[in-house]
Design a protein around this motif. Sequence first.
Motif, PDB file in Angstrom:
ATOM      1  N   ILE A  54      46.525  33.428  32.646  1.00  0.00           N
ATOM      2  CA  ILE A  54      46.474  32.068  33.031  1.00  0.00           C
ATOM      3  C   ILE A  54      44.785  30.989  32.656  1.00  0.00           C
ATOM      4  CG2 ILE A  54      46.546  29.991  34.166  1.00  0.00           C
ATOM      5  CD1 ILE A  54      48.506  31.915  36.625  1.00  0.00           C
ATOM      6  N   TRP A  55      44.531  29.792  31.960  1.00  0.00           N
ATOM      7  CA  TRP A  55      44.024  29.522  31.560  1.00  0.00           C
ATOM      8  C   TRP A  55      44.150  28.013  31.671  1.00  0.00           C
ATOM      9  CZ3 TRP A  55      41.772  31.376  25.505  1.00  0.00           C
ATOM     10  CH2 TRP A  55      41.550  32.622  26.058  1.00  0.00           C
ATOM     11  N   ARG A  56      42.377  28.189  31.628  1.00  0.00           N
ATOM     12  CA  ARG A  56      42.267  26.249  31.109  1.00  0.00           C
ATOM     13  C   ARG A  56      41.099  26.600  30.825  1.00  0.00           C
ATOM     14  NH1 ARG A  56      38.556  23.471  33.085  1.00  0.00           N
ATOM     15  NH2 ARG A  56      38.063  24.518  34.686  1.00  0.00           N
ATOM     16  N   ASN A  57      41.404  26.370  29.184  1.00  0.00           N
ATOM     17  CA  ASN A  57      40.262  25.483  28.706  1.00  0.00           C
ATOM     18  C   ASN A  57      39.825  24.297  28.555  1.00  0.00           C
ATOM     19  OD1 ASN A  57      38.936  27.551  26.495  1.00  0.00           O
ATOM     20  ND2 ASN A  57      38.816  25.790  25.528  1.00  0.00           N
ATOM     21  N   ARG A  58      39.640  23.670  29.415  1.00  0.00           N
ATOM     22  CA  ARG A  58      38.069  22.105  28.755  1.00  0.00           C
ATOM     23  C   ARG A  58      40.112  20.972  29.460  1.00  0.00           C
ATOM     24  NH1 ARG A  58      34.755  21.083  25.003  1.00  0.00           N
ATOM     25  NH2 ARG A  58      33.673  23.194  23.910  1.00  0.00           N
TER      26      ARG A  58
ATOM     27  N   ASP B 163      35.096  30.883  34.827  1.00  0.00           N
ATOM     28  CA  ASP B 163      35.065  32.010  35.886  1.00  0.00           C
ATOM     29  C   ASP B 163      37.010  32.782  35.641  1.00  0.00           C
ATOM     30  OD1 ASP B 163      37.790  31.407  37.823  1.00  0.00           O
ATOM     31  OD2 ASP B 163      36.419  29.172  37.197  1.00  0.00           O
ATOM     32  N   TRP B 164      36.034  34.102  35.715  1.00  0.00           N
ATOM     33  CA  TRP B 164      37.315  34.793  35.163  1.00  0.00           C
ATOM     34  C   TRP B 164      37.299  35.612  36.717  1.00  0.00           C
ATOM     35  CZ3 TRP B 164      33.396  37.281  31.698  1.00  0.00           C
ATOM     36  CH2 TRP B 164      32.954  36.974  30.511  1.00  0.00           C
ATOM     37  N   THR B 165      38.386  36.516  36.455  1.00  0.00           N
ATOM     38  CA  THR B 165      39.509  36.629  37.581  1.00  0.00           C
ATOM     39  C   THR B 165      39.785  38.507  36.942  1.00  0.00           C
ATOM     40  OG1 THR B 165      39.962  35.014  39.214  1.00  0.00           O
ATOM     41  CG2 THR B 165      41.060  37.058  40.221  1.00  0.00           C
ATOM     42  N   PHE B 166      39.654  39.027  38.037  1.00  0.00           N
ATOM     43  CA  PHE B 166      40.140  40.246  36.418  1.00  0.00           C
ATOM     44  C   PHE B 166      41.516  41.180  37.468  1.00  0.00           C
ATOM     45  CE2 PHE B 166      36.250  39.076  34.867  1.00  0.00           C
ATOM     46  CZ  PHE B 166      36.427  39.524  33.365  1.00  0.00           C
ATOM     47  N   ALA B 167      42.661  42.002  36.621  1.00  0.00           N
ATOM     48  CA  ALA B 167      43.314  43.005  37.329  1.00  0.00           C
ATOM     49  C   ALA B 167      42.498  43.865  38.010  1.00  0.00           C
ATOM     50  CB  ALA B 167      44.326  42.960  36.802  1.00  0.00           C
TER      51      ALA B 167
ATOM     52  N   LYS C 267      35.679  39.059  40.292  1.00  0.00           N
ATOM     53  CA  LYS C 267      35.049  38.141  39.642  1.00  0.00           C
ATOM     54  C   LYS C 267      34.109  38.366  38.877  1.00  0.00           C
ATOM     55  CE  LYS C 267      38.476  34.680  42.566  1.00  0.00           C
ATOM     56  NZ  LYS C 267      38.924  34.578  43.846  1.00  0.00           N
ATOM     57  N   ILE C 268      33.660  37.091  38.094  1.00  0.00           N
ATOM     58  CA  ILE C 268      32.623  36.829  36.774  1.00  0.00           C
ATOM     59  C   ILE C 268      32.695  35.486  36.666  1.00  0.00           C
ATOM     60  CG2 ILE C 268      31.209  37.614  35.069  1.00  0.00           C
ATOM     61  CD1 ILE C 268      32.495  40.468  35.452  1.00  0.00           C
ATOM     62  N   ALA C 269      31.589  34.785  36.820  1.00  0.00           N
ATOM     63  CA  ALA C 269      31.044  33.606  36.805  1.00  0.00           C
ATOM     64  C   ALA C 269      29.731  33.664  35.192  1.00  0.00           C
ATOM     65  CB  ALA C 269      30.692  32.709  37.685  1.00  0.00           C
ATOM     66  N   VAL C 270      30.262  32.940  34.290  1.00  0.00           N
ATOM     67  CA  VAL C 270      29.570  33.376  33.138  1.00  0.00           C
ATOM     68  C   VAL C 270      28.860  31.656  32.684  1.00  0.00           C
ATOM     69  CG1 VAL C 270      29.972  33.738  30.273  1.00  0.00           C
ATOM     70  CG2 VAL C 270      30.244  34.798  32.499  1.00  0.00           C
ATOM     71  N   GLN C 271      27.415  31.715  32.103  1.00  0.00           N
ATOM     72  CA  GLN C 271      27.247  30.683  32.069  1.00  0.00           C
ATOM     73  C   GLN C 271      27.218  30.679  29.727  1.00  0.00           C
ATOM     74  OE1 GLN C 271      23.510  29.375  32.623  1.00  0.00           O
ATOM     75  NE2 GLN C 271      22.956  31.446  32.737  1.00  0.00           N
ATOM     76  N   PHE C 272      27.498  29.957  29.001  1.00  0.00           N
ATOM     77  CA  PHE C 272      27.846  30.471  27.449  1.00  0.00           C
ATOM     78  C   PHE C 272      27.071  29.459  26.905  1.00  0.00           C
ATOM     79  CE2 PHE C 272      32.087  28.630  28.584  1.00  0.00           C
ATOM     80  CZ  PHE C 272      31.708  27.191  27.368  1.00  0.00           C
TER      81      PHE C 272
ATOM     82  N   ASP D 250      43.125  46.789  35.987  1.00  0.00           N
ATOM     83  CA  ASP D 250      43.718  47.336  35.291  1.00  0.00           C
ATOM     84  C   ASP D 250      41.919  47.312  33.920  1.00  0.00           C
ATOM     85  OD1 ASP D 250      43.591  45.370  33.302  1.00  0.00           O
ATOM     86  OD2 ASP D 250      45.671  45.972  32.745  1.00  0.00           O
ATOM     87  N   GLY D 251      41.751  45.935  34.461  1.00  0.00           N
ATOM     88  CA  GLY D 251      40.094  45.430  33.788  1.00  0.00           C
ATOM     89  C   GLY D 251      40.047  44.273  32.983  1.00  0.00           C
ATOM     90  N   ARG D 252      41.642  44.011  32.698  1.00  0.00           N
ATOM     91  CA  ARG D 252      41.680  42.787  31.880  1.00  0.00           C
ATOM     92  C   ARG D 252      41.937  41.390  33.109  1.00  0.00           C
ATOM     93  NH1 ARG D 252      47.797  43.320  29.274  1.00  0.00           N
ATOM     94  NH2 ARG D 252      47.471  44.604  31.658  1.00  0.00           N
ATOM     95  N   MET D 253      41.559  40.933  32.091  1.00  0.00           N
ATOM     96  CA  MET D 253      41.300  39.046  32.459  1.00  0.00           C
ATOM     97  C   MET D 253      42.883  38.298  32.567  1.00  0.00           C
ATOM     98  SD  MET D 253      38.990  36.111  31.617  1.00  0.00           S
ATOM     99  CE  MET D 253      37.887  37.123  30.976  1.00  0.00           C
ATOM    100  N   ARG D 254      43.295  38.506  34.038  1.00  0.00           N
ATOM    101  CA  ARG D 254      44.493  37.569  34.632  1.00  0.00           C
ATOM    102  C   ARG D 254      44.097  35.573  34.857  1.00  0.00           C
ATOM    103  NH1 ARG D 254      45.386  36.329  39.806  1.00  0.00           N
ATOM    104  NH2 ARG D 254      44.267  37.666  41.414  1.00  0.00           N
ATOM    105  N   LYS D 255      42.958  35.240  35.008  1.00  0.00           N
ATOM    106  CA  LYS D 255      42.760  33.953  35.041  1.00  0.00           C
ATOM    107  C   LYS D 255      40.940  33.779  34.351  1.00  0.00           C
ATOM    108  CE  LYS D 255      41.974  32.548  39.011  1.00  0.00           C
ATOM    109  NZ  LYS D 255      40.005  30.702  38.563  1.00  0.00           N
ATOM    110  N   ARG D 256      41.467  32.523  33.532  1.00  0.00           N
ATOM    111  CA  ARG D 256      40.010  32.133  32.699  1.00  0.00           C
ATOM    112  C   ARG D 256      40.234  30.984  33.384  1.00  0.00           C
ATOM    113  NH1 ARG D 256      39.262  30.260  27.539  1.00  0.00           N
ATOM    114  NH2 ARG D 256      37.299  29.874  26.891  1.00  0.00           N
ATOM    115  N   GLN D 257      38.470  30.315  33.333  1.00  0.00           N
ATOM    116  CA  GLN D 257      38.551  29.005  33.825  1.00  0.00           C
ATOM    117  C   GLN D 257      37.451  28.243  32.792  1.00  0.00           C
ATOM    118  OE1 GLN D 257      40.184  26.259  36.788  1.00  0.00           O
ATOM    119  NE2 GLN D 257      39.543  28.517  38.052  1.00  0.00           N
ATOM    120  N   MET D 258      37.847  27.360  32.117  1.00  0.00           N
ATOM    121  CA  MET D 258      37.170  27.311  30.828  1.00  0.00           C
ATOM    122  C   MET D 258      36.536  25.770  30.657  1.00  0.00           C
ATOM    123  SD  MET D 258      35.499  25.312  28.067  1.00  0.00           S
ATOM    124  CE  MET D 258      34.407  25.875  26.278  1.00  0.00           C
TER     125      MET D 258
END
Length: 151
Positions: free
Chosen positions: A40-44, A107-111, A81-86, A113-121
């Motif tokens: 699941i993504w929210r990008n803007r 902010d990222w949430t991972f499954a 979970k990881i939070a990133v600035q870019f 297996d290491g793949r990302m299951r949620k990304r909000q930007m």
Amino acid sequence: MSLAPPFTKETANAKVKKAQDLWNTQDPRTISKAYTADSIWRNRSTFITGTAAIEEFLTKKWEKEKNYCLRKELFAFTDNKIAVQFWYEYQDAHDGMKWKRCYGLEDWTFAEDGRMRKRQMSGNDVEIGEADRWYKEGVDVNQVEISEAHW
């Protein structure tokens, strides 16, 4: 070194830089494989689900954002979970090829297996002149000094 959760500071940093390098390839098909099938993504203001939608979104992104160059830095992390600035720069093909820089947070949430299951930007684009660019041809994005004024 495993880049699957739970994360340590070392593995969270490595995960961020791996994502940075992957996105700098601008290869939507390869990038989409780093996400779960139901990611699941929210990008803007755009909401999407699944790798097919991610691939389509990224294809359209780089049709607009030419000469794209990205830097990501670890902001915070927990077990999965990881939070990133870019910061990334690009020429806007929909706006006369003007140079722009996007400042943002993810902010990222991972499954497991290491793949990302949620990304909000969340990001904001600022028009910049040629003299204001950080990521000129051949520069190592990790070596560019980004001052607190740009955090």
